[in-house]
Enzyme design. Structure first.
Site, PDB file in Angstrom:
ATOM      1  N   TYR A  15       0.836  -1.204   0.000  1.00 51.11           N
ATOM      2  CA  TYR A  15       0.000   0.000   0.000  1.00 51.11           C
ATOM      3  C   TYR A  15       0.871   1.255   0.000  1.00 51.11           C
ATOM      4  O   TYR A  15       1.933   1.280   0.632  1.00 51.11           O
ATOM      5  CB  TYR A  15      -0.874   0.064   1.254  1.00 51.11           C
ATOM      6  CG  TYR A  15      -2.039  -0.889   1.254  1.00 51.11           C
ATOM      7  CD1 TYR A  15      -3.284  -0.502   0.768  1.00 51.11           C
ATOM      8  CD2 TYR A  15      -1.911  -2.170   1.770  1.00 51.11           C
ATOM      9  CE1 TYR A  15      -4.366  -1.362   0.793  1.00 51.11           C
ATOM     10  CE2 TYR A  15      -2.988  -3.047   1.798  1.00 51.11           C
ATOM     11  CZ  TYR A  15      -4.212  -2.635   1.313  1.00 51.11           C
ATOM     12  OH  TYR A  15      -5.283  -3.486   1.337  1.00 51.11           O
ATOM     13  N   TYR A  67      -0.732  -9.886   0.806  1.00 52.36           N
ATOM     14  CA  TYR A  67       0.353  -9.359   1.640  1.00 52.36           C
ATOM     15  C   TYR A  67       0.251  -9.921   3.054  1.00 52.36           C
ATOM     16  O   TYR A  67      -0.824 -10.271   3.521  1.00 52.36           O
ATOM     17  CB  TYR A  67       0.335  -7.832   1.656  1.00 52.36           C
ATOM     18  CG  TYR A  67      -0.950  -7.216   2.153  1.00 52.36           C
ATOM     19  CD1 TYR A  67      -1.157  -6.993   3.518  1.00 52.36           C
ATOM     20  CD2 TYR A  67      -1.950  -6.848   1.270  1.00 52.36           C
ATOM     21  CE1 TYR A  67      -2.336  -6.430   3.967  1.00 52.36           C
ATOM     22  CE2 TYR A  67      -3.130  -6.290   1.712  1.00 52.36           C
ATOM     23  CZ  TYR A  67      -3.326  -6.086   3.071  1.00 52.36           C
ATOM     24  OH  TYR A  67      -4.494  -5.540   3.508  1.00 52.36           O
ATOM     25  N   ARG A  92      -3.229 -11.641   3.986  1.00 52.03           N
ATOM     26  CA  ARG A  92      -4.563 -11.249   3.500  1.00 52.03           C
ATOM     27  C   ARG A  92      -4.759 -11.747   2.074  1.00 52.03           C
ATOM     28  O   ARG A  92      -3.880 -11.606   1.227  1.00 52.03           O
ATOM     29  CB  ARG A  92      -4.719  -9.716   3.473  1.00 52.03           C
ATOM     30  CG  ARG A  92      -4.721  -8.965   4.781  1.00 52.03           C
ATOM     31  CD  ARG A  92      -5.840  -9.304   5.758  1.00 52.03           C
ATOM     32  NE  ARG A  92      -7.138  -9.706   5.228  1.00 52.03           N
ATOM     33  CZ  ARG A  92      -8.089  -8.894   4.766  1.00 52.03           C
ATOM     34  NH1 ARG A  92      -7.917  -7.605   4.754  1.00 52.03           N
ATOM     35  NH2 ARG A  92      -9.243  -9.353   4.317  1.00 52.03           N
ATOM     36  N   HIS A  97      -7.524  -8.377  -2.251  1.00 49.21           N
ATOM     37  CA  HIS A  97      -8.816  -7.705  -2.057  1.00 49.21           C
ATOM     38  C   HIS A  97      -8.718  -6.240  -2.442  1.00 49.21           C
ATOM     39  O   HIS A  97      -7.631  -5.648  -2.467  1.00 49.21           O
ATOM     40  CB  HIS A  97      -9.285  -7.825  -0.605  1.00 49.21           C
ATOM     41  CG  HIS A  97      -8.356  -7.161   0.378  1.00 49.21           C
ATOM     42  ND1 HIS A  97      -7.247  -7.786   0.891  1.00 49.21           N
ATOM     43  CD2 HIS A  97      -8.367  -5.916   0.919  1.00 49.21           C
ATOM     44  CE1 HIS A  97      -6.611  -6.970   1.711  1.00 49.21           C
ATOM     45  NE2 HIS A  97      -7.258  -5.815   1.737  1.00 49.21           N
ATOM     46  N   HIS A 137     -10.597  -2.578  -1.319  1.00 46.03           N
ATOM     47  CA  HIS A 137     -11.483  -1.921  -0.356  1.00 46.03           C
ATOM     48  C   HIS A 137     -12.497  -1.050  -1.102  1.00 46.03           C
ATOM     49  O   HIS A 137     -12.111  -0.284  -1.985  1.00 46.03           O
ATOM     50  CB  HIS A 137     -10.685  -1.023   0.583  1.00 46.03           C
ATOM     51  CG  HIS A 137      -9.738  -1.769   1.470  1.00 46.03           C
ATOM     52  ND1 HIS A 137     -10.066  -2.185   2.740  1.00 46.03           N
ATOM     53  CD2 HIS A 137      -8.462  -2.182   1.278  1.00 46.03           C
ATOM     54  CE1 HIS A 137      -9.036  -2.811   3.291  1.00 46.03           C
ATOM     55  NE2 HIS A 137      -8.043  -2.822   2.421  1.00 46.03           N
TER      56      HIS A 137
END
Lengths: 205, 233
Positions: free
Chosen positions: B103, B142, B152, B155, B157
């Site tokens: 991110y 990640y 995770r 995905h 958000h």
């Protein structure tokens, strides 16, 4: 059985998407990465009438530690008690006042909004509600948002507010901000405790 | 104001406290939530029209000097209410990791490279049919610190407004067939399998663009349905 898409946590990294110009620092490189803000923590528009106020507070977890990655959204009426929602069916006097804002918390768990004190809006059975602001709180560790309300101190209408009346008297103070003055401006302090003995009242809506 | 928002529908949501996801332990209310009727304050909500967005805000592959690395994908679908009617003019925002699972956020210290051509944020407003569309790249998986060797699933958000402040929804879109599903406490915080599967996009071969991008469809159902005579005030 409900067909809703389930809620999931906003996670720790929402800031660059949802509050890119907010108080939460996120940029690994000032020049390379940027994003425009949809809505921020200053709701005051040039044409907004009413009393300008600042709302600020710290949000704490169950250990009393500040939550440094929460996002708080507020939704409120304008000074005349009108929501900026076309389905509300009323003329909007403050045509650009949206009544919606977002604040990310900073490293100390602090959030803040600059806004206008809302007027009274109708409640159940035609009874007027006391001036209030609806809060929706999102955070890492929250799989769904929690809702609460900020009410104002020294407000005669609080005594007859139909929602406050649903809250046990000993917990009502968690919903009532405290007022102070800073540089001639009214500041309402509204700390939020997510869990514990002095837990803020959250509503099931 | 003809829409109602039955609280029973919220049974599809995860519980506030879901101990497998450790951060919920100190960040979930411990006292009962106070039941209250829906008033004008809950039944109204902010409206962000098409003036809130600009051309290209929904294309995450064209926000920088060059194109991001990774697998280009189209993510599209409809925002619907509980009667499965379209929710038009609804702001849809998304954010995601880059193709490496990193991110653009200083808090993210996963030792995978940032991509100077990818921020990972987008927004759009649904059209009159409730339809939205994004062009992006497929986010990577990640690791995270929840438990030993926690990862995770891939995905994206999503943040959606819907017809009122009650229908406000933040969720995550997953990709079909992810081998990490059984191990992820956030995905599995939704205990009903059918509800969980509603967070998984479907591969949309029909809308794949040949020689350019694969496509996934993700319909989002938010709170709100038409009041019927059976509904008692």
């Amino acid at each position: 059985m409900s067909e809703l898409t389930p809620s999931q946590t906003v996670g720790p990294y929402y800031a660059y998407g949802l509050t890119p110009e907010g108080r939460k620092k996120w940029k690994p490189d000032e020049k390379l990465y940027r994003w425009k803000e949809t809505t921020g923590d200053n709701l005051v528009t040039a044409d907004a009438t009413g009393e300008r106020i600042r709302i600020e507070g710290i949000i704490y977890d169950g250990d009393g530690k500040p939550i440094d990655d929460a996002m708080l959204e507020i939704w409120q009426a304008d000074a005349q008690g009108r929501y900026a929602d076309p389905r509300n069916g009323k003329p909007i006097p403050n045509s650009s006042f949206k009544g919606h804002g977002r604040s990310a918390t900073d490293a100390s768990g602090l959030f803040a909004f600059d806004t206008i004190k809302p007027g009274q809006v109708p409640g159940p059975g035609g009874r007027m509600q006391a001036p209030h602001i609806v809060f929706a709180i999102f955070s890492r560790g929250m799989l769904r948002q929690v809702y609460t309300r900020l009410y104002f101190p020294d407000e005669v209408a609080n005594a007859a507010d139909p929602v406050l009346a649903l809250v046990p008297a000993d917990r009502r103070p968690t919903l009532i901000a405290t007022r102070s003055e800073r540089g001639g401006q009214k500041v309402y302090r509204f700390d939020i405790r997510v869990q514990g003995d002095d837990e803020t009242v959250f509503f099931e809506i | 104001m003809s829409l109602i928002y039955p609280k029973e529908s919220l049974s599809a949501f995860p519980k506030h406290l879901s101990p497998g996801y450790k951060s919920t332990v100190k960040r979930s209310p411990s006292k009962p939530l106070i039941l209250m009727p829906h008033t004008l304050s809950e039944l109204t909500g902010p409206v962000y029209g098409h003036d809130a967005i600009q051309d290209g805000d929904n294309d995450l592959t064209r926000q920088h000097a060059g194109e991001p690395l990774g697998e280009r994908i189209i993510v599209h679908g409809h925002v619907l209410d509980e009667d499965r009617r379209p929710v038009p003019d609804s702001l849809v925002e998304l954010w995601q990791a880059n193709a490496c699972g990193r991110y653009v956020h200083i808090v993210d210290q996963h030792p995978a490279p940032l991509d100077p051509n990818f921020t990972g944020a987008g927004r759009t407003v649904t059209d009159k049919n409730g339809y939205y569309k994004f062009i992006t790249i497929k986010p990577g998986a990640y690791p995270w610190g929840n438990h030993h060797n926690a990862w995770r699933p891939n995905h994206i958000h999503f943040s959606v407004f819907g017809p009122s402040f009650l229908s406000r929804l933040v969720t995550q879109m997953y990709f079909p067939g992810d081998p990490l599903f059984p191990f992820d406490p956030i995905f599995n915080s939704v205990t009903d399998e059918k509800a969980r599967n509603r967070m998984i996009a479907t591969f949309d071969m029909e809308n794949t663009v040949p020689d350019w991008a694969l496509c996934y469809r993700f319909d989002i159902v938010v709170r709100g349905r038409e009041k019927t005579p059976e509904d008692i005030d």
